[in-house]
Enzyme design. Structure first.
Site, PDB file in Angstrom:
ATOM      1  N   CYS A 261       2.506  -6.972   2.006  1.00  8.32           N
ATOM      2  CA  CYS A 261       1.551  -6.258   2.849  1.00  8.32           C
ATOM      3  C   CYS A 261       0.699  -7.282   3.584  1.00  8.32           C
ATOM      4  O   CYS A 261       0.017  -8.103   2.941  1.00  8.32           O
ATOM      5  CB  CYS A 261       0.672  -5.368   1.977  1.00  8.32           C
ATOM      6  SG  CYS A 261      -0.652  -4.552   2.874  1.00  8.32           S
TER       7      CYS A 261
ATOM      8  N   SER B 286       0.831  -1.212   0.000  1.00 11.03           N
ATOM      9  CA  SER B 286       0.000   0.000   0.000  1.00 11.03           C
ATOM     10  C   SER B 286       0.865   1.262   0.000  1.00 11.03           C
ATOM     11  O   SER B 286       0.375   2.349  -0.275  1.00 11.03           O
ATOM     12  CB  SER B 286      -0.867   0.007   1.262  1.00 11.03           C
ATOM     13  OG  SER B 286      -0.018  -0.016   2.406  1.00 11.03           O
TER      14      SER B 286
ATOM     15  N   CYS C  71       3.126  -5.897  10.160  1.00  8.36           N
ATOM     16  CA  CYS C  71       2.887  -4.893   9.120  1.00  8.36           C
ATOM     17  C   CYS C  71       4.263  -4.565   8.568  1.00  8.36           C
ATOM     18  O   CYS C  71       5.207  -4.328   9.335  1.00  8.36           O
ATOM     19  CB  CYS C  71       2.232  -3.652   9.713  1.00  8.36           C
ATOM     20  SG  CYS C  71       2.190  -2.236   8.579  1.00  8.36           S
TER      21      CYS C  71
ATOM     22  N   HIS D 120       5.454  -2.106   7.236  1.00 14.89           N
ATOM     23  CA  HIS D 120       5.978  -0.760   7.539  1.00 14.89           C
ATOM     24  C   HIS D 120       6.815  -0.739   8.823  1.00 14.89           C
ATOM     25  O   HIS D 120       7.679   0.119   8.984  1.00 14.89           O
ATOM     26  CB  HIS D 120       4.825   0.231   7.721  1.00 14.89           C
ATOM     27  CG  HIS D 120       4.268   0.745   6.428  1.00 14.89           C
ATOM     28  ND1 HIS D 120       3.469  -0.015   5.615  1.00 14.89           N
ATOM     29  CD2 HIS D 120       4.411   1.953   5.816  1.00 14.89           C
ATOM     30  CE1 HIS D 120       3.128   0.710   4.545  1.00 14.89           C
ATOM     31  NE2 HIS D 120       3.690   1.899   4.645  1.00 14.89           N
TER      32      HIS D 120
HETATM   33  N1  DGL Z   1       2.269  -2.417   4.942  1.00 13.00           N
HETATM   34  C1  DGL Z   1       0.919  -2.816   5.215  1.00 13.00           C
HETATM   35  C2  DGL Z   1       0.917  -4.146   5.986  1.00 13.00           C
HETATM   36  O1  DGL Z   1       1.872  -4.904   5.976  1.00 13.00           O
HETATM   37  C3  DGL Z   1      -0.045  -1.946   5.945  1.00 13.00           C
HETATM   38  C4  DGL Z   1      -0.181  -0.498   5.904  1.00 13.00           C
HETATM   39  C5  DGL Z   1      -1.580  -0.022   5.547  1.00 13.00           C
HETATM   40  O2  DGL Z   1      -2.476   0.045   6.401  1.00 13.00           O
HETATM   41  O3  DGL Z   1      -1.715   0.304   4.374  1.00 13.00           O
HETATM   42  O4  DGL Z   1      -0.050  -4.475   6.604  1.00 13.00           O
END
Ligand code: DGL
Length: 259
Positions: A73, A10, A187, A189
């Protein structure tokens, strides 16, 4: 012929997965896609996300013709992988909460899963706990803000320690003489903030980042590096079409991506 791999998230979190996959297959050519026009995925309903990721994947496959797609993600993978696999024939590697390895290594048998609110509420995640908790007490911690904080930091906007500490705090449970010793970063991120998470943790824990396991899975599917010839630099696509800031361009260079 050069193997083409598409890595999708995302936003910028999937760079933490891209980094490991590129290390394992440095000979492949890469396109990194940040669906920032729809960020954060954690704030969208399930039907909306299935429709969005399905449609976008169709467009990306037609445009880039990859040999393999990494859905970097958790919020998407815990929901849309079965739909993608039914609809498209290219192999997909997903990213799902590393609950099994975390519960296997926990000595205190107290584990936390830190993810988006959507990921921690998914049936997929709850099933992983039922199947693999292995006697551990697992606390699910959903954060509405941490993914955005990681994006802001990479874009050159510093986030105060207190704000990050507040999101992290519920992971730390001290009860019945046993303290949390393992935190799953569910996540992609969050490993971008790993230094901060380690510094702000009330006591030392092991943070589990699934990226190396994902890279191993990619190699398991398409084999090890096939050529010593370096591929062209990885290329990034933002679905919003936004021009990147100088801070972001510098960060992307550190990840080996040409903006
Ligand atoms: N990088 C995404 C994950 O691994 C999440 C971030 C979002 O909420 O877009 O869940």
């Amino acid at each position: 012929m050069t193997t083409a791999i598409l890595v999708f998230d995302s936003g910028l979190g999937g760079l933490t997965v891209f980094r490991e996959v590129a290390k394992a297959r440095p000979d492949a050519s890469y396109v990194y896609v940040a669906d920032d026009a729809f960020f954060p995925y954690g704030s969208h309903g399930e039907d909306e996300l299935v429709a969005r990721v399905g449609a976008l994947t169709g467009e990306l496959l037609a445009a880039h013709r990859p040999d393999l797609v990494v859905i970097a993600c958790n919020t998407a993978s815990t929901l849309v992988l079965p739909h993608l696999r039914t609809r498209f024939s290219v192999p997909f590697v997903g990213t799902v909460p590393a609950i099994k390895p975390a519960c296997a290594i926990s000595r205190t048998k107290r584990v936390a899963v830190l993810g988006t609110e959507a990921t921690v509420s998914r049936e997929y995640t709850r099933a992983l706990i039922r199947d693999f908790a292995n006697g551990s007490d697992v606390v699910l911690v959903g954060s509405a803000r941490l993914a955005r904080f990681a994006e802001d930091e990479l874009n050159g906007t510093p986030i105060a320690d207190e704000l990050i500490a507040r999101e992290l705090a519920p992971c730390f449970v001290d009860a019945d003489g046993r303290r949390t010793d393992t935190v799953v970063l569910a996540c992609t991120h969050y490993p971008l903030l790993l230094d901060r998470l380690e510094r702000l943790a009330p006591w030392p824990v092991t943070f589990v980042d699934p990226a190396p396991a994902i890279a191993r899975r990619v190699v398991g599917l398409i084999g090890p590096a096939a050529s010593a010839k370096p591929p062209p630099p990885a290329h990034i696509v933002f679905t919003s079409g936004r021009p990147s800031s100088a801070a972001l361009a510098a960060a992307l260079t550190r990840f080996g991506i040409a903006d």
